[in-house]
Design a protein around this motif. Structure first.
Motif, PDB file in Angstrom:
ATOM      1  N   ALA A 119      -7.368  28.303 -27.610  1.00  0.00           N
ATOM      2  CA  ALA A 119      -7.596  27.241 -26.623  1.00  0.00           C
ATOM      3  C   ALA A 119      -9.080  27.055 -26.375  1.00  0.00           C
ATOM      4  O   ALA A 119      -9.564  25.920 -26.228  1.00  0.00           O
ATOM      5  CB  ALA A 119      -6.871  27.577 -25.315  1.00  0.00           C
ATOM      6  N   ALA A 120      -9.822  28.152 -26.339  1.00  0.00           N
ATOM      7  CA  ALA A 120     -11.271  28.071 -26.139  1.00  0.00           C
ATOM      8  C   ALA A 120     -11.957  27.394 -27.319  1.00  0.00           C
ATOM      9  O   ALA A 120     -12.882  26.583 -27.145  1.00  0.00           O
ATOM     10  CB  ALA A 120     -11.841  29.469 -25.919  1.00  0.00           C
ATOM     11  N   THR A 125      -6.115  26.486 -34.870  1.00  0.00           N
ATOM     12  CA  THR A 125      -5.380  26.023 -33.686  1.00  0.00           C
ATOM     13  C   THR A 125      -4.119  25.234 -34.032  1.00  0.00           C
ATOM     14  O   THR A 125      -3.556  24.561 -33.164  1.00  0.00           O
ATOM     15  CB  THR A 125      -6.299  25.183 -32.786  1.00  0.00           C
ATOM     16  OG1 THR A 125      -6.822  24.059 -33.522  1.00  0.00           O
ATOM     17  CG2 THR A 125      -7.470  26.009 -32.268  1.00  0.00           C
ATOM     18  N   ILE A 126      -3.668  25.318 -35.274  1.00  0.00           N
ATOM     19  CA  ILE A 126      -2.388  24.694 -35.632  1.00  0.00           C
ATOM     20  C   ILE A 126      -1.276  25.379 -34.839  1.00  0.00           C
ATOM     21  O   ILE A 126      -1.192  26.613 -34.819  1.00  0.00           O
ATOM     22  CB  ILE A 126      -2.143  24.814 -37.150  1.00  0.00           C
ATOM     23  CG1 ILE A 126      -3.106  23.887 -37.909  1.00  0.00           C
ATOM     24  CG2 ILE A 126      -0.704  24.488 -37.502  1.00  0.00           C
ATOM     25  CD1 ILE A 126      -3.073  24.064 -39.424  1.00  0.00           C
ATOM     26  N   PRO A 127      -0.413  24.635 -34.176  1.00  0.00           N
ATOM     27  CA  PRO A 127       0.596  25.252 -33.303  1.00  0.00           C
ATOM     28  C   PRO A 127       1.634  26.102 -34.012  1.00  0.00           C
ATOM     29  O   PRO A 127       2.171  27.034 -33.417  1.00  0.00           O
ATOM     30  CB  PRO A 127       1.267  24.044 -32.624  1.00  0.00           C
ATOM     31  CG  PRO A 127       0.302  22.918 -32.760  1.00  0.00           C
ATOM     32  CD  PRO A 127      -0.424  23.164 -34.052  1.00  0.00           C
ATOM     33  N   TRP A 175      -6.623  26.622 -17.545  1.00  0.00           N
ATOM     34  CA  TRP A 175      -5.686  27.608 -17.009  1.00  0.00           C
ATOM     35  C   TRP A 175      -6.014  29.005 -17.514  1.00  0.00           C
ATOM     36  O   TRP A 175      -5.818  29.989 -16.792  1.00  0.00           O
ATOM     37  CB  TRP A 175      -4.250  27.211 -17.368  1.00  0.00           C
ATOM     38  CG  TRP A 175      -3.804  25.976 -16.618  1.00  0.00           C
ATOM     39  CD1 TRP A 175      -4.266  25.546 -15.403  1.00  0.00           C
ATOM     40  CD2 TRP A 175      -2.826  25.024 -17.032  1.00  0.00           C
ATOM     41  NE1 TRP A 175      -3.635  24.388 -15.034  1.00  0.00           N
ATOM     42  CE2 TRP A 175      -2.729  24.037 -16.009  1.00  0.00           C
ATOM     43  CE3 TRP A 175      -2.013  24.879 -18.156  1.00  0.00           C
ATOM     44  CZ2 TRP A 175      -1.869  22.947 -16.075  1.00  0.00           C
ATOM     45  CZ3 TRP A 175      -1.148  23.805 -18.230  1.00  0.00           C
ATOM     46  CH2 TRP A 175      -1.079  22.851 -17.199  1.00  0.00           C
ATOM     47  N   TYR A 176      -6.534  29.115 -18.720  1.00  0.00           N
ATOM     48  CA  TYR A 176      -6.970  30.426 -19.208  1.00  0.00           C
ATOM     49  C   TYR A 176      -8.193  30.918 -18.433  1.00  0.00           C
ATOM     50  O   TYR A 176      -8.325  32.124 -18.168  1.00  0.00           O
ATOM     51  CB  TYR A 176      -7.289  30.371 -20.707  1.00  0.00           C
ATOM     52  CG  TYR A 176      -6.128  30.738 -21.599  1.00  0.00           C
ATOM     53  CD1 TYR A 176      -5.441  31.937 -21.432  1.00  0.00           C
ATOM     54  CD2 TYR A 176      -5.728  29.893 -22.639  1.00  0.00           C
ATOM     55  CE1 TYR A 176      -4.388  32.282 -22.271  1.00  0.00           C
ATOM     56  CE2 TYR A 176      -4.672  30.241 -23.482  1.00  0.00           C
ATOM     57  CZ  TYR A 176      -4.007  31.434 -23.286  1.00  0.00           C
ATOM     58  OH  TYR A 176      -2.954  31.786 -24.119  1.00  0.00           O
ATOM     59  N   ARG A 177      -9.095  30.018 -18.064  1.00  0.00           N
ATOM     60  CA  ARG A 177     -10.243  30.432 -17.252  1.00  0.00           C
ATOM     61  C   ARG A 177      -9.771  30.998 -15.919  1.00  0.00           C
ATOM     62  O   ARG A 177     -10.305  32.009 -15.426  1.00  0.00           O
ATOM     63  CB  ARG A 177     -11.197  29.251 -17.029  1.00  0.00           C
ATOM     64  CG  ARG A 177     -11.900  28.776 -18.291  1.00  0.00           C
ATOM     65  CD  ARG A 177     -12.940  27.703 -17.978  1.00  0.00           C
ATOM     66  NE  ARG A 177     -13.353  27.015 -19.196  1.00  0.00           N
ATOM     67  CZ  ARG A 177     -12.910  25.811 -19.565  1.00  0.00           C
ATOM     68  NH1 ARG A 177     -12.042  25.148 -18.792  1.00  0.00           N
ATOM     69  NH2 ARG A 177     -13.328  25.264 -20.682  1.00  0.00           N
TER      70      ARG A 177
END
Length: 633
Positions: A300-301, A584-586, A276-278
């Motif tokens: 996310a990447a 990437t820890i939320p 979705w980011y792409r």
């Protein structure tokens, strides 16, 4: 008749007894307790109670704060909004009498909010240059509003200030409205500000921002606002809605919508986030993405292992955000993955001299190990000069009353403009008077001259050595965790009830005490450093063993609970570097916590061993694994 007299006499005696009782109760309250009550009354803007308490504290040793707490409630109402009838003469007298003190700058901050509310730009413009800290975004908004009302173009400056909705207050909403009415902000600008507030779940604020538009459809209820509200709870539902309804939107707004959907998907560690980011990058709309959406695009990447998307995501960031060491480091890594080694080294070299998580990683990318800078020592005379600083004396008084907010403000005010040697002298002075968190805080500020034995202080070393040796636990990692948890404040209490050096929860302390056979344990013993370290290190060792010996996973577990890192690990589709797992820890708090603990531990290891260290080795690798329930609290 006689009975009536008796009744009157009895009533009189009872009244006198009540008055005596009240007086006795008041006299039993110490001046420090009354001062604390005064502070609380001022925080609630309770004018009557603040005046009453201030009157009882004549001769108290911190008169400037007594007066401040008496004046401040007259400037704001019970909901915290600025009054239009503030006591001007009292304010001006206070600012003159305590010129140069931290509390005067605090009152000037309050006064500027009132002047902005009053639209008294003549006095605002006179006071604003004297505001030293300039740390209140709402005041910055009023300063821009003042400039705009003089015909200046301030839209670009406003966009740079308007990035943290929770700090907006009245001033920033007023600024947005004025710029919208005057044509400096478009409808899209206002809609973006409302969406930023909605992303943080500030729905009332979003509504206030939306109400500043010139009629027509409310921007807090349009298609993109609906996407935000959906995405917070169910990114897949929001994606389906955007897919079905987004075609009517301009291309950039479609891109902004996909960015929001991707942000919340990334926080839930959904694999669709990168896809979705792409799509967002293809459609554009970068200027309508919040800082958080832009940051999570990189994360996310990273989680997807898409280095091209990492590079594109950093390149698309707004310039101020892109200057953060985190994104410089990951941009360098992306360039390196694309074999652009010279450019990558340039990025790493730009931050490698910084003593933080990313500076350490960048140094290792340049082929160097992590070592300590040369130690600068200060003389006893330089340390003793700190004893005479009134701000430090006031800070120490506040710390003694467990008023850390006020103490920190006074201490940090004194540090302004100090040379490196003065900062180190302040740090050593704090160590000598056992304000160990101020030791760390002061030493942490040096730029060119350093003393890492103060920046990474190691109190209770004998107790720590016994506890960690008995368990085979890494002492450097344990110190790194304590430095982050409590800054060595022995009586530290968190908002959830964790206590002491290692910030152990009462239920956890009781669990560990039972497991190790510590009889007759009571949670009040957690203020004893020996008991706190004993129980904290045992629990830390249990967590480490439960998470396969991974310092990265165990650090996350100590902060967020032992179950969550297992869930985060189970969503991986491949083995990742510990640095990528940490990035990437939320949870923002846990993400920063893990980085700081392991960065701290690396320097502690260098101090303890005297040898160069590797942060990358400490971070290790994190492999996907099915989440298994834990018995640990």
């Amino acid at each position: 008749m006689r009975q009536a007299v008796y009744r009157v006499a009895a009533t009189t005696l009872l009244g006198l007894a009540c008055v005596a009782g009240v007086a006795s109760a008041q006299s039993a309250v110490s001046p420090d307790d009354q001062f604390a009550q005064l502070r609380d009354a001022a925080r609630k803007n309770d004018v009557t109670r603040a005046w009453s308490l201030a009157a009882q504290l004549g001769g108290y040793e911190i008169p400037s704060y007594i007066e401040y707490y008496r004046i401040k409630p007259q400037m704001f109402d019970s909901s915290g909004l600025a009054r239009l009838d503030a006591p001007v003469d009292q304010i001006r007298s206070f600012l003159e009498r305590y010129r140069g003190d931290a509390i005067a700058d605090r009152l000037r901050n309050d006064w500027l909010l009132v002047l902005g509310k009053q639209r008294d730009w003549t006095n605002f413009d006179a006071e604003y240059p004297q505001f030293a800290l300039k740390d209140d975004p709402q005041v910055e908004c009023y300063a821009l509003l003042s400039a705009a009302q003089k015909g200046q173009k301030v839209a670009d400056a406003a966009r740079r200030v308007l990035v943290v909705p929770k700090s907006y207050g009245e001033g920033c909403v007023d600024l947005i409205g004025y710029l919208a009415q005057g044509g400096q902000f478009s409808r899209a600008d206002v809609a973006f500000q409302a969406r930023q507030a909605l992303e943080q779940n500030f729905t009332t604020l979003a509504g206030r921002i939306a109400a500043t538009t010139n009629g027509g459809e409310r921007v807090d209820g349009d298609t993109l606002a609906t996407v935000v509200k959906m995405a917070r709870n169910d990114p897949s539902q929001a994606a389906a809605y955007l897919q079905a309804s987004g075609a009517s939107l301009p291309r950039e707004e479609q891109g902004a919508g996909w960015g929001v959907v991707a942000q919340f998907a990334a926080k839930k560690l959904m694999p669709e986030a990168a896809q979705w980011y792409r799509r967002q990058l293809e459609l554009g709309g970068d200027r309508w993405l919040s800082d958080e959406t832009q940051e999570w695009r990189v994360r996310a990447a990273l989680r997807a292992g898409d280095w091209k998307l990492v590079r594109q995501s950093v390149e698309a960031m707004r310039m101020g955000l892109r200057d953060d060491p985190a994104w410089i480091y990951w941009y360098g890594r992306a360039l390196k993955a694309e074999k652009r080694d010279a450019e990558a080294r340039e990025q790493f070299a730009s931050i490698a001299q910084q003593y933080n998580f990313y500076g350490q990683l960048a140094l290792e990318e340049l082929g160097q190990r992590i070592t300590l800078p040369p130690r600068t020592t200060v003389s006893d005379a330089e340390v003793e000069q700190m004893r005479g600083r009134k701000g430090f004396a006031r800070a120490a008084r506040f710390y003694a009353m467990d008023m850390r907010f006020e103490g920190n403000r006074e201490w940090n005010w004194e540090l302004r403009g100090m040379t490196d040697r003065q900062l180190l002298a302040a740090a050593e002075y704090a160590r000598r008077i056992q304000l160990l968190d101020r030791t760390v805080n002061s030493a942490d500020r040096t730029r060119d001259e350093h003393d890492f034995t103060l920046r990474f202080i190691m109190p209770y070393r004998d107790i720590m050595r016994r506890a960690t040796d008995q368990l085979g636990l890494d002492m450097a990692w344990t110190y790194g965790l304590i430095r982050q948890e409590s800054r060595f404040i022995m009586n530290a209490r968190s908002h959830v009830g964790a206590s002491g050096l290692m910030q152990v929860m009462p239920a956890t302390a009781r669990y560990v005490a039972r497991r190790i056979g510590l009889s007759d344990f009571h949670p009040r013993q957690m203020d004893d450093p020996t008991v706190n370290i004993q129980l904290g290190t045992n629990y830390l060792n249990m967590v480490l063993n439960d998470l396969d010996g991974s310092w990265t996973m165990a650090s996350a577990a100590y902060n967020a609970g032992p179950g969550r890192p297992k869930n985060w690990r189970s969503s991986l589709n491949r083995t990742v570097e510990g640095a990528i797992f940490a990035e990437t820890i939320p949870f923002a708090e846990t993400r920063g916590y893990v980085k700081n603990v392991l960065s701290n531990a690396t320097y502690y290891a260098a101090i303890i061993s005297g040898q160069p260290q590797s942060l990358r080795t400490r971070l290790g690798q994190v492999a996907p694994s099915q989440a298994v329930a834990t018995n640990l609290p």
